[in-house]
Scaffold this motif. Structure first.
Motif, PDB file in Angstrom:
ATOM      1  N   ASP A 109       0.802  -1.217   0.000  1.00 27.55           N
ATOM      2  CA  ASP A 109       0.000   0.000   0.000  1.00 27.55           C
ATOM      3  C   ASP A 109       0.844   1.281   0.000  1.00 27.55           C
ATOM      4  O   ASP A 109       0.295   2.376  -0.048  1.00 27.55           O
ATOM      5  CB  ASP A 109      -0.958   0.006   1.197  1.00 27.55           C
ATOM      6  CG  ASP A 109      -0.234  -0.141   2.526  1.00 27.55           C
ATOM      7  OD1 ASP A 109       0.885  -0.684   2.547  1.00 27.55           O
ATOM      8  OD2 ASP A 109      -0.803   0.280   3.553  1.00 27.55           O
ATOM      9  N   VAL A 110       2.170   1.140   0.052  1.00 29.43           N
ATOM     10  CA  VAL A 110       3.067   2.304   0.022  1.00 29.43           C
ATOM     11  C   VAL A 110       4.111   2.063  -1.065  1.00 29.43           C
ATOM     12  O   VAL A 110       4.742   1.010  -1.091  1.00 29.43           O
ATOM     13  CB  VAL A 110       3.770   2.496   1.396  1.00 29.43           C
ATOM     14  CG1 VAL A 110       4.699   3.699   1.365  1.00 29.43           C
ATOM     15  CG2 VAL A 110       2.754   2.629   2.512  1.00 29.43           C
ATOM     16  N   SER A 111       4.286   3.035  -1.968  1.00 29.57           N
ATOM     17  CA  SER A 111       5.255   2.861  -3.057  1.00 29.57           C
ATOM     18  C   SER A 111       6.675   2.822  -2.505  1.00 29.57           C
ATOM     19  O   SER A 111       6.947   3.320  -1.399  1.00 29.57           O
ATOM     20  CB  SER A 111       5.131   4.002  -4.070  1.00 29.57           C
ATOM     21  OG  SER A 111       5.723   5.183  -3.544  1.00 29.57           O
ATOM     22  N   PHE A 112       7.576   2.251  -3.267  1.00 31.99           N
ATOM     23  CA  PHE A 112       8.967   2.175  -2.828  1.00 31.99           C
ATOM     24  C   PHE A 112       9.568   3.574  -2.694  1.00 31.99           C
ATOM     25  O   PHE A 112      10.318   3.842  -1.761  1.00 31.99           O
ATOM     26  CB  PHE A 112       9.784   1.299  -3.785  1.00 31.99           C
ATOM     27  CG  PHE A 112      11.169   1.005  -3.282  1.00 31.99           C
ATOM     28  CD1 PHE A 112      11.376   0.467  -2.019  1.00 31.99           C
ATOM     29  CD2 PHE A 112      12.280   1.263  -4.060  1.00 31.99           C
ATOM     30  CE1 PHE A 112      12.648   0.197  -1.545  1.00 31.99           C
ATOM     31  CE2 PHE A 112      13.559   1.000  -3.606  1.00 31.99           C
ATOM     32  CZ  PHE A 112      13.746   0.456  -2.345  1.00 31.99           C
ATOM     33  N   VAL A 113       9.227   4.487  -3.597  1.00 32.11           N
ATOM     34  CA  VAL A 113       9.725   5.864  -3.487  1.00 32.11           C
ATOM     35  C   VAL A 113       9.227   6.491  -2.184  1.00 32.11           C
ATOM     36  O   VAL A 113       9.989   7.164  -1.483  1.00 32.11           O
ATOM     37  CB  VAL A 113       9.324   6.713  -4.715  1.00 32.11           C
ATOM     38  CG1 VAL A 113       9.600   8.188  -4.478  1.00 32.11           C
ATOM     39  CG2 VAL A 113      10.069   6.241  -5.962  1.00 32.11           C
ATOM     40  N   ASP A 114       7.980   6.237  -1.823  1.00 32.42           N
ATOM     41  CA  ASP A 114       7.465   6.752  -0.544  1.00 32.42           C
ATOM     42  C   ASP A 114       8.206   6.116   0.634  1.00 32.42           C
ATOM     43  O   ASP A 114       8.485   6.787   1.629  1.00 32.42           O
ATOM     44  CB  ASP A 114       5.960   6.517  -0.428  1.00 32.42           C
ATOM     45  CG  ASP A 114       5.155   7.449  -1.333  1.00 32.42           C
ATOM     46  OD1 ASP A 114       5.701   8.493  -1.769  1.00 32.42           O
ATOM     47  OD2 ASP A 114       3.983   7.125  -1.607  1.00 32.42           O
ATOM     48  N   GLN A 115       8.516   4.826   0.520  1.00 35.83           N
ATOM     49  CA  GLN A 115       9.293   4.170   1.579  1.00 35.83           C
ATOM     50  C   GLN A 115      10.683   4.801   1.697  1.00 35.83           C
ATOM     51  O   GLN A 115      11.192   4.984   2.801  1.00 35.83           O
ATOM     52  CB  GLN A 115       9.413   2.662   1.314  1.00 35.83           C
ATOM     53  CG  GLN A 115       8.172   1.897   1.639  1.00 35.83           C
ATOM     54  CD  GLN A 115       7.840   1.934   3.123  1.00 35.83           C
ATOM     55  OE1 GLN A 115       8.710   1.986   3.983  1.00 35.83           O
ATOM     56  NE2 GLN A 115       6.558   1.931   3.426  1.00 35.83           N
ATOM     57  N   ILE A 116      11.284   5.132   0.567  1.00 37.89           N
ATOM     58  CA  ILE A 116      12.588   5.800   0.586  1.00 37.89           C
ATOM     59  C   ILE A 116      12.467   7.158   1.287  1.00 37.89           C
ATOM     60  O   ILE A 116      13.285   7.505   2.150  1.00 37.89           O
ATOM     61  CB  ILE A 116      13.159   5.957  -0.837  1.00 37.89           C
ATOM     62  CG1 ILE A 116      13.533   4.588  -1.411  1.00 37.89           C
ATOM     63  CG2 ILE A 116      14.363   6.904  -0.849  1.00 37.89           C
ATOM     64  CD1 ILE A 116      13.825   4.584  -2.900  1.00 37.89           C
TER      65      ILE A 116
END
Length: 175
Positions: free
Chosen positions: A159-166
């Motif tokens: 539910d969270v994009s990898f860019v958002d995780q970064i």
């Protein structure tokens, strides 16, 4: 930045993280080798020093800051257009996870023949913050010790994009 293989120009790609032998994404390289879309060329290291750090999920990122960090160890592959497309997809080129840029490498400990290749660098939109988050310290090789705690893509939140995780990773307070 390619080599001729069976009448086809192939990209030369330097891998330094999970695409290497013994790591979770090497299955892609094995698949590409089995279909003749990649050829393993050996162990190489960068001519220049670069920072190599880990981000969220212990994902490795080479940062495009030449002259900073260490000479990085990795593996070199000659890759077909089909193979390169599959690698670009895995590395999230169109999603701003990584960008494929030039790098010069030499075989093993030799400093003789410089090879021009490309590597997947952490995207410039977060590279500086990633470097600061890692205390401006990196390592020269993504090995089993550095990979401890790595979380495979299939086991990460969807539910969270990898860019958002970064972004969350670089903005969070240090442990």
């Amino acid at each position: 930045m390619g080599i001729e293989e069976e009448g086809e120009e192939r990209a030369v790609i330097f891998t330094y993280g999970t695409l290497k032998h013994g790591f979770s994404n090497h299955v892609l390289m094995q698949d590409l080798i089995s279909t003749n879309d990649a050829v393993y060329l050996g162990v190489y290291r960068t001519v220049e020093k670069y920072p190599l750090v880990c981000g969220p999920y212990r994902v490795p990122f080479l940062l495009n800051f030449p002259g900073v960090g260490d000479r990085i160890w990795g593996e070199l592959y000659a890759v077909s257009r089909i193979g390169l497309d599959r690698m670009d997809e895995l590395e999230g080129i169109t999603r701003n996870h990584y960008e494929r840029l030039p790098v010069e490498v030499v075989r093993g400990t030799e400093n003789v023949k410089v090879m021009k290749a490309e590597a997947y660098y952490g995207h410039r939109s977060f590279a500086e913050e990633m470097w600061k988050k890692n205390g401006e310290k990196g390592f020269c090789e993504y090995n089993q010790e550095e990979a401890k705690g790595y979380i495979k893509r299939k086991d990460r939140p969807v539910d969270v994009s990898f860019v958002d995780q970064i972004r969350l990773f670089v903005s969070s307070s240090s442990d």
